[in-house]
Scaffold this motif. Structure first.
Motif, PDB file in Angstrom:
ATOM      1  N   UNK A  60      41.063  -5.669  26.356  1.00 22.82           N
ATOM      2  CA  UNK A  60      40.188  -4.804  25.164  1.00 22.82           C
ATOM      3  C   UNK A  60      39.770  -5.840  24.386  1.00 22.82           C
ATOM      4  N   UNK A  61      40.255  -7.093  23.991  1.00 25.30           N
ATOM      5  CA  UNK A  61      39.847  -7.887  23.024  1.00 25.30           C
ATOM      6  C   UNK A  61      39.034  -9.131  23.899  1.00 25.30           C
ATOM      7  N   UNK A  62      38.676  -8.675  25.052  1.00 27.19           N
ATOM      8  CA  UNK A  62      37.894  -9.697  25.838  1.00 27.19           C
ATOM      9  C   UNK A  62      38.398 -11.048  26.345  1.00 27.19           C
ATOM     10  N   UNK A  63      39.844 -10.806  26.193  1.00 30.92           N
ATOM     11  CA  UNK A  63      40.556 -12.083  26.851  1.00 30.92           C
ATOM     12  C   UNK A  63      40.978 -11.982  27.871  1.00 30.92           C
ATOM     13  N   UNK A  64      40.147 -11.890  28.814  1.00 30.66           N
ATOM     14  CA  UNK A  64      40.394 -11.518  30.220  1.00 30.66           C
ATOM     15  C   UNK A  64      41.121 -12.199  31.068  1.00 30.66           C
ATOM     16  N   UNK A  65      41.281 -13.515  31.143  1.00 27.79           N
ATOM     17  CA  UNK A  65      42.042 -14.514  31.875  1.00 27.79           C
ATOM     18  C   UNK A  65      43.379 -14.514  31.397  1.00 27.79           C
ATOM     19  N   UNK A  66      43.653 -14.192  30.103  1.00 31.76           N
ATOM     20  CA  UNK A  66      45.110 -13.998  29.528  1.00 31.76           C
ATOM     21  C   UNK A  66      45.699 -12.764  29.878  1.00 31.76           C
ATOM     22  N   UNK A  67      44.544 -11.653  29.840  1.00 34.20           N
ATOM     23  CA  UNK A  67      45.168 -10.288  30.502  1.00 34.20           C
ATOM     24  C   UNK A  67      45.569 -10.121  31.763  1.00 34.20           C
ATOM     25  N   UNK A  68      44.758 -10.784  32.628  1.00 31.06           N
ATOM     26  CA  UNK A  68      45.044 -10.929  33.780  1.00 31.06           C
ATOM     27  C   UNK A  68      46.435 -11.595  34.232  1.00 31.06           C
ATOM     28  N   UNK A  69      46.579 -12.691  33.386  1.00 29.49           N
ATOM     29  CA  UNK A  69      47.696 -13.592  33.578  1.00 29.49           C
ATOM     30  C   UNK A  69      49.082 -12.521  33.271  1.00 29.49           C
ATOM     31  N   UNK A  70      48.944 -11.582  32.234  1.00 31.25           N
ATOM     32  CA  UNK A  70      50.113 -10.725  31.963  1.00 31.25           C
ATOM     33  C   UNK A  70      50.001  -9.558  33.023  1.00 31.25           C
ATOM     34  N   UNK A  71      48.875  -9.150  33.487  1.00 30.10           N
ATOM     35  CA  UNK A  71      49.167  -8.393  34.924  1.00 30.10           C
ATOM     36  C   UNK A  71      49.708  -8.772  35.989  1.00 30.10           C
ATOM     37  N   UNK A  78      57.126  -9.906  23.408  1.00 33.84           N
ATOM     38  CA  UNK A  78      57.105 -10.874  24.557  1.00 33.84           C
ATOM     39  C   UNK A  78      58.166 -11.908  24.481  1.00 33.84           C
ATOM     40  N   UNK A  79      58.232 -12.433  23.319  1.00 34.17           N
ATOM     41  CA  UNK A  79      59.303 -13.536  23.273  1.00 34.17           C
ATOM     42  C   UNK A  79      60.716 -12.936  23.082  1.00 34.17           C
ATOM     43  N   UNK A  80      61.028 -11.705  23.064  1.00 34.67           N
ATOM     44  CA  UNK A  80      62.002 -10.797  22.827  1.00 34.67           C
ATOM     45  C   UNK A  80      62.649 -10.543  24.463  1.00 34.67           C
ATOM     46  N   UNK A  81      61.562 -10.205  25.197  1.00 41.16           N
ATOM     47  CA  UNK A  81      61.777  -9.435  26.589  1.00 41.16           C
ATOM     48  C   UNK A  81      60.384 -10.045  27.453  1.00 41.16           C
ATOM     49  N   UNK A  82      60.247 -11.258  27.711  1.00 42.82           N
ATOM     50  CA  UNK A  82      59.066 -11.506  28.412  1.00 42.82           C
ATOM     51  C   UNK A  82      59.072 -11.008  29.906  1.00 42.82           C
ATOM     52  N   UNK A  83      60.239 -10.489  30.435  1.00 42.28           N
ATOM     53  CA  UNK A  83      60.547  -9.985  31.814  1.00 42.28           C
ATOM     54  C   UNK A  83      60.165  -8.844  31.798  1.00 42.28           C
ATOM     55  N   UNK A  84      59.944  -7.789  30.764  1.00 44.58           N
ATOM     56  CA  UNK A  84      59.763  -6.508  30.783  1.00 44.58           C
ATOM     57  C   UNK A  84      58.263  -6.132  31.373  1.00 44.58           C
ATOM     58  N   UNK A  85      58.110  -5.758  32.577  1.00 46.33           N
ATOM     59  CA  UNK A  85      56.833  -5.468  33.208  1.00 46.33           C
ATOM     60  C   UNK A  85      56.116  -4.587  32.408  1.00 46.33           C
ATOM     61  N   UNK A  86      56.450  -3.585  31.944  1.00 41.45           N
ATOM     62  CA  UNK A  86      55.889  -2.546  31.126  1.00 41.45           C
ATOM     63  C   UNK A  86      55.119  -3.225  29.795  1.00 41.45           C
ATOM     64  N   UNK A  87      55.810  -3.878  29.354  1.00 44.98           N
ATOM     65  CA  UNK A  87      55.296  -4.586  28.002  1.00 44.98           C
ATOM     66  C   UNK A  87      54.090  -5.608  28.320  1.00 44.98           C
ATOM     67  N   UNK A  88      54.449  -6.452  29.611  1.00 45.66           N
ATOM     68  CA  UNK A  88      53.467  -7.339  30.069  1.00 45.66           C
ATOM     69  C   UNK A  88      52.429  -6.488  30.522  1.00 45.66           C
ATOM     70  N   UNK A 110      58.692  -3.597  18.893  1.00 46.18           N
ATOM     71  CA  UNK A 110      57.445  -4.426  18.540  1.00 46.18           C
ATOM     72  C   UNK A 110      56.508  -4.048  19.446  1.00 46.18           C
ATOM     73  N   UNK A 111      56.358  -3.849  20.663  1.00 45.79           N
ATOM     74  CA  UNK A 111      55.322  -3.205  21.337  1.00 45.79           C
ATOM     75  C   UNK A 111      54.868  -2.039  21.135  1.00 45.79           C
ATOM     76  N   UNK A 112      55.584  -1.062  20.489  1.00 50.98           N
ATOM     77  CA  UNK A 112      55.214   0.227  20.204  1.00 50.98           C
ATOM     78  C   UNK A 112      54.276   0.034  18.908  1.00 50.98           C
ATOM     79  N   UNK A 113      54.761  -0.986  18.089  1.00 53.37           N
ATOM     80  CA  UNK A 113      54.169  -0.919  16.706  1.00 53.37           C
ATOM     81  C   UNK A 113      52.716  -1.703  17.059  1.00 53.37           C
ATOM     82  N   UNK A 114      52.871  -2.681  17.716  1.00 58.91           N
ATOM     83  CA  UNK A 114      51.505  -3.375  18.333  1.00 58.91           C
ATOM     84  C   UNK A 114      50.548  -2.360  18.812  1.00 58.91           C
ATOM     85  N   UNK A 115      51.023  -1.240  19.722  1.00 54.09           N
ATOM     86  CA  UNK A 115      50.218  -0.242  19.985  1.00 54.09           C
ATOM     87  C   UNK A 115      49.631   0.636  19.101  1.00 54.09           C
TER      88      UNK A 115
END
Length: 264
Positions: free
Chosen positions: A126-137, A107-117, A83-88
């Motif tokens: 890239x979508x200018x959702x900076x706070x949400x992006x930072x949370x995932x980093x 994320x719903x399937x494996x929210x602990x995967x750091x690469x996906x996060x 799913x992450x690959x298809x998202x890309x």
């Protein structure tokens, strides 16, 4: 500089290389009696198609990648990397709604995967959702099993810069370099930050470190030219310009260089 797209490609390529010894088809089980037809192992087939799809995505072959990843999901909807690959793939095509949906499913399937996060964070920024992006980093770097946290810290720094938070941006880059002093994406980003703040000697220092650790890119060579020009070192600036024109003559940076050199 923009968020480092090659980070995503390296992630996809690494996933594609992992576990390539998996069988492409179903295995046959040996018994003491007559050989019985084996049942299709759809999960193994899905993993193989995921690996293939990620490999094609890393090569920019998005149509083939999409077909393989969709086949993997059809065979086993529970593989987060598919799913992450298809998202890309959707993201690279500008299909942001589809990309968002697939990343959320991953994320719903494996929210602990750091690469996906990490890669979801790049997409969000890239979508200018900076706070949400930072949370995932930050979720990525908090994972003790994450082998390359410097990558997520660097992406967080670039995201913060795009959000206009230069202090946080530089702090994130420096955190990345504390973890890995030779992590060249962070070195190049620090050089950009120092140049933008007119700290040209510091920018030069980071560029010199980058030259020892990272590949030549038109972006870095143009930055080197600008830095040395600002410092009044015409010989060093000339060397950067020669490397840029000779190595990347068709690049946008080469065109920018020619304009700078022709300016009064």
């Amino acid at each position: 500089m923009q968020l480092p797209g090659p980070t995503l490609n390296r992630f996809l390529a690494r996933l594609a290389l992992a576990g390539l010894t998996l069988a492409l088809g179903a295995c046959v089980t040996e018994t003491s009696g007559p050989r019985q037809p084996s049942k299709p192992d759809y999960r193994a087939a899905a993993r193989t198609n995921t690996q293939l799809g990620l490999a094609y995505a890393s090569q920019g072959r998005l149509d083939v990648a999409e077909a393989k990843l969709k086949k993997a999901i059809e065979q086993d909807d529970g593989i987060a990397q598919a799913h992450a690959g298809l998202g890309y793939v959707y993201w690279q095509r500008g299909e942001t709604d589809g990309a968002q949906s697939e990343y959320r499913r991953a994320i719903s399937l494996d929210g602990d995967d750091p690469e996906i996060r990490n890669n979801y964070g790049v997409f969000l920024c890239d979508q200018k959702k900076y706070d949400e992006g930072d949370r995932n980093f930050m979720l990525a770097v908090k994972n003790r099993d994450y082998s390359t946290p410097a990558k997520a810290w660097t992406n967080a720094g670039t995201c913060a810069r795009q959000a206009g938070d230069l202090e946080r941006s530089e702090s994130n880059f420096r955190r990345a370099l504390q973890l890995d002093p030779d992590y060249f994406p962070a070195l190049s980003e620090m050089a950009v930050s120092e140049y933008q703040q007119q700290n040209y000697l510091s920018a030069r220092a980071f560029l010199e470190r980058y030259q020892k650790a990272g590949p030549q890119t038109p972006q870095v060579l143009l930055l080197g030219f600008k830095t040395e020009t600002a410092l009044g070192n015409d010989d060093a600036a000339h060397q950067y310009s020669l490397k840029l024109i000779r190595s990347f003559p068709e690049s946008e940076e080469a065109a920018q260089l020619l304009k700078l050199r022709s300016a009064p």
